[in-house]
Design a protein around this motif. Structure first.
Motif, mmCIF file in Angstrom:
data_model
loop_
_atom_site.group_PDB
_atom_site.id
_atom_site.type_symbol
_atom_site.label_atom_id
_atom_site.label_comp_id
_atom_site.label_asym_id
_atom_site.label_seq_id
_atom_site.Cartn_x
_atom_site.Cartn_y
_atom_site.Cartn_z
ATOM 1 N N LYS A 46 0.813 -1.212 0.000
ATOM 2 C CA LYS A 46 0.000 0.000 0.000
ATOM 3 C C LYS A 46 0.853 1.271 0.000
ATOM 4 O O LYS A 46 0.558 2.198 -0.772
ATOM 5 N N PRO A 47 1.908 1.371 0.825
ATOM 6 C CA PRO A 47 2.706 2.611 0.798
ATOM 7 C C PRO A 47 3.327 2.895 -0.576
ATOM 8 O O PRO A 47 3.353 4.038 -1.022
ATOM 9 N N ASP A 48 3.792 1.873 -1.240
ATOM 10 C CA ASP A 48 4.401 2.018 -2.566
ATOM 11 C C ASP A 48 3.363 2.485 -3.583
ATOM 12 O O ASP A 48 3.610 3.396 -4.387
ATOM 13 N N LEU A 49 2.187 1.894 -3.533
ATOM 14 C CA LEU A 49 1.103 2.272 -4.434
ATOM 15 C C LEU A 49 0.608 3.685 -4.112
ATOM 16 O O LEU A 49 0.377 4.487 -5.018
ATOM 17 N N ALA A 50 0.482 3.999 -2.838
ATOM 18 C CA ALA A 50 0.052 5.347 -2.441
ATOM 19 C C ALA A 50 1.059 6.391 -2.919
ATOM 20 O O ALA A 50 0.667 7.463 -3.394
ATOM 21 N N LEU A 51 2.337 6.091 -2.815
ATOM 22 C CA LEU A 51 3.359 7.025 -3.283
ATOM 23 C C LEU A 51 3.224 7.269 -4.781
ATOM 24 O O LEU A 51 3.288 8.413 -5.240
ATOM 25 N N GLY A 96 -3.929 19.159 -1.354
ATOM 26 C CA GLY A 96 -4.137 19.850 -0.083
ATOM 27 C C GLY A 96 -4.792 18.969 0.969
ATOM 28 O O GLY A 96 -4.460 19.031 2.149
ATOM 29 N N ARG A 97 -5.700 18.121 0.552
ATOM 30 C CA ARG A 97 -6.367 17.223 1.511
ATOM 31 C C ARG A 97 -5.381 16.265 2.149
ATOM 32 O O ARG A 97 -5.577 15.842 3.284
ATOM 33 N N LEU A 98 -4.331 15.923 1.436
ATOM 34 C CA LEU A 98 -3.335 15.007 1.994
ATOM 35 C C LEU A 98 -2.599 15.611 3.180
ATOM 36 O O LEU A 98 -2.096 14.892 4.036
ATOM 37 N N THR A 99 -2.531 16.945 3.251
ATOM 38 C CA THR A 99 -1.853 17.588 4.382
ATOM 39 C C THR A 99 -2.624 17.385 5.676
ATOM 40 O O THR A 99 -2.067 17.551 6.760
ATOM 41 N N GLN A 100 -3.888 17.031 5.571
ATOM 42 C CA GLN A 100 -4.715 16.802 6.746
ATOM 43 C C GLN A 100 -4.725 15.330 7.160
ATOM 44 O O GLN A 100 -5.396 14.957 8.114
ATOM 45 N N ASP A 101 -3.968 14.528 6.431
ATOM 46 C CA ASP A 101 -3.929 13.096 6.698
ATOM 47 C C ASP A 101 -2.697 12.790 7.554
ATOM 48 O O ASP A 101 -1.566 12.882 7.073
ATOM 49 N N PRO A 102 -2.888 12.440 8.824
ATOM 50 C CA PRO A 102 -1.738 12.222 9.708
ATOM 51 C C PRO A 102 -0.784 11.132 9.226
ATOM 52 O O PRO A 102 0.423 11.230 9.424
ATOM 53 N N GLU A 103 -1.323 10.102 8.582
ATOM 54 C CA GLU A 103 -0.465 9.013 8.096
ATOM 55 C C GLU A 103 0.443 9.497 6.969
ATOM 56 O O GLU A 103 1.613 9.114 6.905
ATOM 57 N N VAL A 104 -0.076 10.317 6.081
ATOM 58 C CA VAL A 104 0.732 10.855 4.984
ATOM 59 C C VAL A 104 1.789 11.805 5.538
ATOM 60 O O VAL A 104 2.960 11.749 5.172
ATOM 61 N N MET A 105 1.384 12.674 6.448
ATOM 62 C CA MET A 105 2.315 13.666 6.990
ATOM 63 C C MET A 105 3.401 13.028 7.848
ATOM 64 O O MET A 105 4.513 13.541 7.945
ATOM 65 N N ALA A 106 3.114 11.881 8.451
ATOM 66 C CA ALA A 106 4.090 11.193 9.299
ATOM 67 C C ALA A 106 5.107 10.384 8.489
ATOM 68 O O ALA A 106 6.160 10.016 9.007
ATOM 69 N N GLU A 108 7.737 10.347 5.636
ATOM 70 C CA GLU A 108 8.559 11.285 4.865
ATOM 71 C C GLU A 108 8.436 11.072 3.361
ATOM 72 O O GLU A 108 8.353 12.038 2.598
ATOM 73 N N ALA A 109 8.381 9.833 2.927
ATOM 74 C CA ALA A 109 8.290 9.548 1.490
ATOM 75 C C ALA A 109 6.953 10.006 0.919
ATOM 76 O O ALA A 109 6.902 10.569 -0.180
ATOM 77 N N LEU A 110 5.863 9.771 1.647
ATOM 78 C CA LEU A 110 4.538 10.177 1.168
ATOM 79 C C LEU A 110 4.356 11.690 1.250
ATOM 80 O O LEU A 110 3.682 12.286 0.411
ATOM 81 N N ARG A 111 4.949 12.306 2.264
ATOM 82 C CA ARG A 111 4.828 13.754 2.452
ATOM 83 C C ARG A 111 5.632 14.528 1.409
ATOM 84 O O ARG A 111 5.242 15.621 0.994
ATOM 85 N N ALA A 112 6.748 13.982 0.960
ATOM 86 C CA ALA A 112 7.670 14.701 0.064
ATOM 87 C C ALA A 112 6.991 15.244 -1.205
ATOM 88 O O ALA A 112 7.164 16.426 -1.517
ATOM 89 N N PRO A 113 6.213 14.451 -1.963
ATOM 90 C CA PRO A 113 5.594 15.025 -3.163
ATOM 91 C C PRO A 113 4.537 16.079 -2.844
ATOM 92 O O PRO A 113 4.307 16.996 -3.641
ATOM 93 N N VAL A 114 3.916 15.989 -1.678
ATOM 94 C CA VAL A 114 2.935 16.991 -1.261
ATOM 95 C C VAL A 114 3.658 18.310 -0.994
ATOM 96 O O VAL A 114 3.290 19.369 -1.528
#
Length: 189
Positions: A46-51, A96-106, A108-114
């Motif tokens: 899931k993390p790889d696909l989400a990225l 922008g909605r991803l910034t409100q997602d604690p899992e994405v913000m926590a 580093e790899a998922l947060r980077a493209p945001v």
């Protein structure tokens, strides 16, 4: 559309609708019409696909914005076109909605493209505003960097206000307001 493309597109939609935690591998597979084996054949999990999905969403958002920023016209016309383009306001900004997602913000790899998307967006708006200032379209005292941050903050805040009210009116008011502020910096030519 290939299986990997269906998986990415389904994940993009689900992230926008439900966030990271609410986007289960099973939901992705169901929406994509793909089995578990297919998902794990193309992605490590899931993390790889989400990225991959977040990167795709970020790239699309930047490319769409660039259409307005690189179009002919004054700086104010190009910024106005960007702010007034058609959007699904009540769904919010997909990045922008991803910034409100604690899992994405926590993560580093998922947060980077945001983060990179907002850095680039502010930078590109600042460039357009600086061009306008340098061409004499906007007041010499205009700070392009601070103003670009204001434009992005108003846009993202407009999404939040619209979603809270379940009405596009607060978003439209925010856009109208920031365009009025920008127009106050326009010079008579």
């Amino acid at each position: 559309m290939s299986t990997s493309e269906r998986l990415i597109e389904s994940t993009r939609e689900l992230l926008w609708e439900r966030g990271y935690v609410g986007t289960s591998p099973k939901a992705i597979q169901q929406r994509a019409g793909a089995g578990q084996g297919s998902m794990y054949h193309h992605f490590a999990g899931k993390p790889d696909l989400a990225l991959a999905a977040i990167r795709r969403t970020a790239e699309e958002m930047r490319a769409r914005a660039e259409e307005q920023f690189s179009a002919p016209g004054t700086a104010l016309e190009r910024i106005s076109a960007y702010l007034q383009r058609e959007r699904d306001v009540l769904k919010g900004c997909p990045v922008g909605r991803l910034t409100q997602d604690p899992e994405v913000m926590a993560d580093e790899a998922l947060r980077a493209p945001v983060d990179d998307t907002f850095i680039r967006l502010r930078g590109r708006i600042a460039e357009v505003l600086a061009e306008g200032r340098d061409r004499g379209e906007l007041a010499a005292g205009l700070d392009p960097v601070a103003t670009a941050s204001t434009v992005v903050a108003v846009l993202q805040g407009g999404y939040v206000l619209a979603r809270a009210a379940q009405s596009t009116e607060p978003f439209q008011q925010a856009v109208t307001g920031v365009l009025g502020l920008l127009a106050g910096h326009a010079t008579a030519r």
